[in-house]
Design an enzyme around this catalytic site. Structure first.
Site, PDB file in Angstrom:
ATOM      1  N   LEU A  34     -11.982 -70.469  -8.923  1.00 19.52           N
ATOM      2  CA  LEU A  34     -11.649 -71.714  -9.618  1.00 19.52           C
ATOM      3  C   LEU A  34     -10.221 -72.162  -9.351  1.00 19.52           C
ATOM      4  O   LEU A  34      -9.828 -73.264  -9.725  1.00 19.52           O
ATOM      5  CB  LEU A  34     -11.881 -71.559 -11.125  1.00 19.52           C
ATOM      6  CG  LEU A  34     -13.345 -71.401 -11.554  1.00 19.52           C
ATOM      7  CD1 LEU A  34     -13.444 -71.341 -13.078  1.00 19.52           C
ATOM      8  CD2 LEU A  34     -14.202 -72.536 -11.007  1.00 19.52           C
ATOM      9  N   ARG A  35      -9.422 -71.282  -8.734  1.00 20.58           N
ATOM     10  CA  ARG A  35      -8.064 -71.606  -8.262  1.00 20.58           C
ATOM     11  C   ARG A  35      -7.050 -71.864  -9.370  1.00 20.58           C
ATOM     12  O   ARG A  35      -5.873 -72.074  -9.077  1.00 20.58           O
ATOM     13  CB  ARG A  35      -8.094 -72.821  -7.324  1.00 20.58           C
ATOM     14  CG  ARG A  35      -9.040 -72.711  -6.139  1.00 20.58           C
ATOM     15  CD  ARG A  35      -8.743 -71.517  -5.268  1.00 20.58           C
ATOM     16  NE  ARG A  35      -9.443 -71.583  -3.977  1.00 20.58           N
ATOM     17  CZ  ARG A  35      -9.544 -70.566  -3.136  1.00 20.58           C
ATOM     18  NH1 ARG A  35      -9.013 -69.399  -3.463  1.00 20.58           N
ATOM     19  NH2 ARG A  35     -10.173 -70.695  -1.992  1.00 20.58           N
ATOM     20  N   HIS A  85     -19.689 -59.726  -1.543  1.00 25.51           N
ATOM     21  CA  HIS A  85     -20.120 -60.414  -0.304  1.00 25.51           C
ATOM     22  C   HIS A  85     -20.430 -59.461   0.865  1.00 25.51           C
ATOM     23  O   HIS A  85     -19.829 -59.544   1.932  1.00 25.51           O
ATOM     24  CB  HIS A  85     -19.089 -61.468   0.129  1.00 25.51           C
ATOM     25  CG  HIS A  85     -17.652 -61.065   0.051  1.00 25.51           C
ATOM     26  ND1 HIS A  85     -17.140 -59.891   0.562  1.00 25.51           N
ATOM     27  CD2 HIS A  85     -16.578 -61.726  -0.472  1.00 25.51           C
ATOM     28  CE1 HIS A  85     -15.852 -59.828   0.356  1.00 25.51           C
ATOM     29  NE2 HIS A  85     -15.484 -60.947  -0.274  1.00 25.51           N
ATOM     30  N   ASP A 129     -19.557 -67.247  -3.481  1.00 24.80           N
ATOM     31  CA  ASP A 129     -18.169 -67.080  -3.033  1.00 24.80           C
ATOM     32  C   ASP A 129     -17.542 -68.461  -2.823  1.00 24.80           C
ATOM     33  O   ASP A 129     -16.859 -68.729  -1.835  1.00 24.80           O
ATOM     34  CB  ASP A 129     -18.064 -66.246  -1.759  1.00 24.80           C
ATOM     35  CG  ASP A 129     -16.635 -65.778  -1.464  1.00 24.80           C
ATOM     36  OD1 ASP A 129     -15.745 -66.050  -2.291  1.00 24.80           O
ATOM     37  OD2 ASP A 129     -16.408 -65.172  -0.401  1.00 24.80           O
ATOM     38  N   HIS A 168     -10.750 -75.358  -0.697  1.00 25.06           N
ATOM     39  CA  HIS A 168      -9.380 -75.540  -0.223  1.00 25.06           C
ATOM     40  C   HIS A 168      -9.070 -77.027  -0.176  1.00 25.06           C
ATOM     41  O   HIS A 168      -9.970 -77.868  -0.070  1.00 25.06           O
ATOM     42  CB  HIS A 168      -9.198 -74.947   1.177  1.00 25.06           C
ATOM     43  CG  HIS A 168      -9.325 -73.456   1.229  1.00 25.06           C
ATOM     44  ND1 HIS A 168      -8.322 -72.605   0.814  1.00 25.06           N
ATOM     45  CD2 HIS A 168     -10.343 -72.663   1.632  1.00 25.06           C
ATOM     46  CE1 HIS A 168      -8.717 -71.355   0.965  1.00 25.06           C
ATOM     47  NE2 HIS A 168      -9.940 -71.356   1.461  1.00 25.06           N
TER      48      HIS A 168
END
Length: 430
Positions: free
Chosen positions: A63-64, A232, A305, A309
């Protein structure tokens, strides 16, 4: 508030339920499931011809927030999840600052509860700053509700540090989620090492970089009895290591991403930065091994995942691009198109790997349509034809290797705690 969902095809592997029924939701709880319910309700949703499933859960997202909101934030990320049919997400700690203290965990959970569109679980860092040098405040973070711990984006290289972390989290019954790629072998490569990288002249990352890391952490899981979850997973060697460890009773589980199940390293031949991920997209034999492992239960969950960006970060040469792309709004469509409509997996198997099993792995509220449970529900239109158009995404990250892909199957509605947060492709206003 009462909502009646009529004539949906209920698919709930947690109860071995596969039948057309009605669901009555009241005050956020599934009150009744029956062949026919005629009780008056504030809202009635006609689910005829659609699959009604326990709310989908994504165990691996970014979620940054805090600190990297130009890429994503809690509001945009949870809107993307709602749009994609996902009712609960778990966010990784590689933010700025890193989620390595209880106050950051509390802050994220508070903001998500107040402004988020879906439930948000928080994954704390294993080490301070994800630097691999000193254990973080995992006990304090666990008390504040951290779901698990991970240095995602980084392999905990020091085996003694990983052993200490495993012993520590055992005391409060939490799991370690590991980014299992040996850093020295991963350092100079940009894609999977194989025939395609050789043809393109691109430095490759050997699959044994993943195998070696998974082997070490499987040994630590066996030695300590700590639940270790491999993030992953992407190589056939790693899959076999996990399979054999499970046979010995080792408390190890793993997840696979949508893109590792559906794309190969041939996608990198265009040098599109949308195909640069970690672990890298691998060759066809690895993809087939992942699908086999998903089928036989070696792989426990399907995740996105989701790693958005800012556009300018991806608008660079392939070798300079950061790893990752957005995935919350394409996961259901791509999985239904590539695994369900091809006959490789049943809808029951897909619901199990995207809802029931993820809830079970981390003791989450969800993964069932049982009476008395929270009304977190995903409604699927299995035959919906659509084309991926990232310009219409709710996420701030618009880069995806699936842009322009023709899909069959999509989330028709998303319900969180008895309230529709998405209907007919539109996220509902709060």
């Amino acid at each position: 508030m009462k909502t009646l969902i009529k004539k949906g095809h209920l698919v709930d592997p947690s109860q071995h339920l596969d039948a057309v029924k009605d669901i009555l939701v009241e005050d956020g709880i599934i009150k009744r499931v029956a062949d026919s319910i005629e009780e008056a309700a504030d809202e009635t949703y006609d689910a005829s011809g659609k699959v009604v499933a326990p709310g989908f859960i994504d165990l691996h997202t970014h979620l940054r927030e805090p600190g990297l909101e130009a890429k994503e934030d809690i509001v945009s990320g949870t809107m993307a999840a709602a749009h994609g049919g996902i009712t609960r997400i778990a966010c990784m700690p590689n933010t700025n600052p890193v989620i390595d203290t209880s106050i950051v965990v509390s802050g994220i959970k508070k903001r998500a509860a107040e402004e988020g569109y879906v439930h948000v679980e928080v994954i704390g860092a294993i080490t301070k700053g994800e630097k691999g040098k000193e254990l973080s405040e995992m006990g304090d973070m666990a008390m504040r509700g951290a779901m698990a711990f991970s240095d995602d984006g980084h392999f905990v290289e020091d085996p003694l540090m990983m052993l200490k972390a495993a012993r520590y989290v055992n005391s409060f019954d939490k799991a370690l989620i590991v980014h299992a790629i040996e850093e020295h072998m991963n350092h100079s490569g940009y894609m999977h090492e194989g025939a395609v990288s050789a043809r393109l002249g691109v430095p490759g990352i050997p699959s044994i970089a993943e195998d070696m890391a998974v082997a070490r952490d499987a040994i630590i899981a066996e030695y300590t009895g700590t639940h270790v979850h491999i993030a992953h997973i992407a190589s056939k060697g790693a899959v076999d290591i996990v399979r054999q460890a499970k046979k010995r009773g080792v408390p190890i589980t793993c997840e696979v991403t949508v893109h590792h199940l559906t794309l190969t390293d041939e996608a990198c031949a265009s040098f599109s930065t949308a195909t640069r991920v970690s672990p890298p997209l691998r060759s066809r034999d690895h993809v087939e091994a992942l699908r086999d492992a998903l089928k036989d239960g070696t792989i426990d969950a399907i995740v996105t995942d989701h790693a958005p960006h800012a556009p300018e970060e991806k608008d660079v040469e392939f070798r300079n691009a950061p790893n990752g792309f957005c995935g919350l709004e394409t996961s259901v469509g791509v999985i239904l198109t590539e695994l369900y409509h091809t006959g490789l997996f049943t809808i029951n198997e897909i619901v199990d790997k995207m809802s029931c099993r993820p809830a079970e792995l981390f003791h989450l509220d969800g993964g069932t349509l049982r009476e008395g449970s929270s009304a977190n529900i995903t409604i699927l239109d299995l035959d919906k034809d659509w084309v991926v158009d990232s310009s219409k995404f709710y996420t701030r990250g618009k880069v995806t290797p699936f842009n322009g892909k023709h899909c069959k199957g999509q989330a028709a509605a998303t319900m969180v705690d008895g309230v529709f947060v998405m209907k007919d492709g539109v996220v509902c206003k709060k």
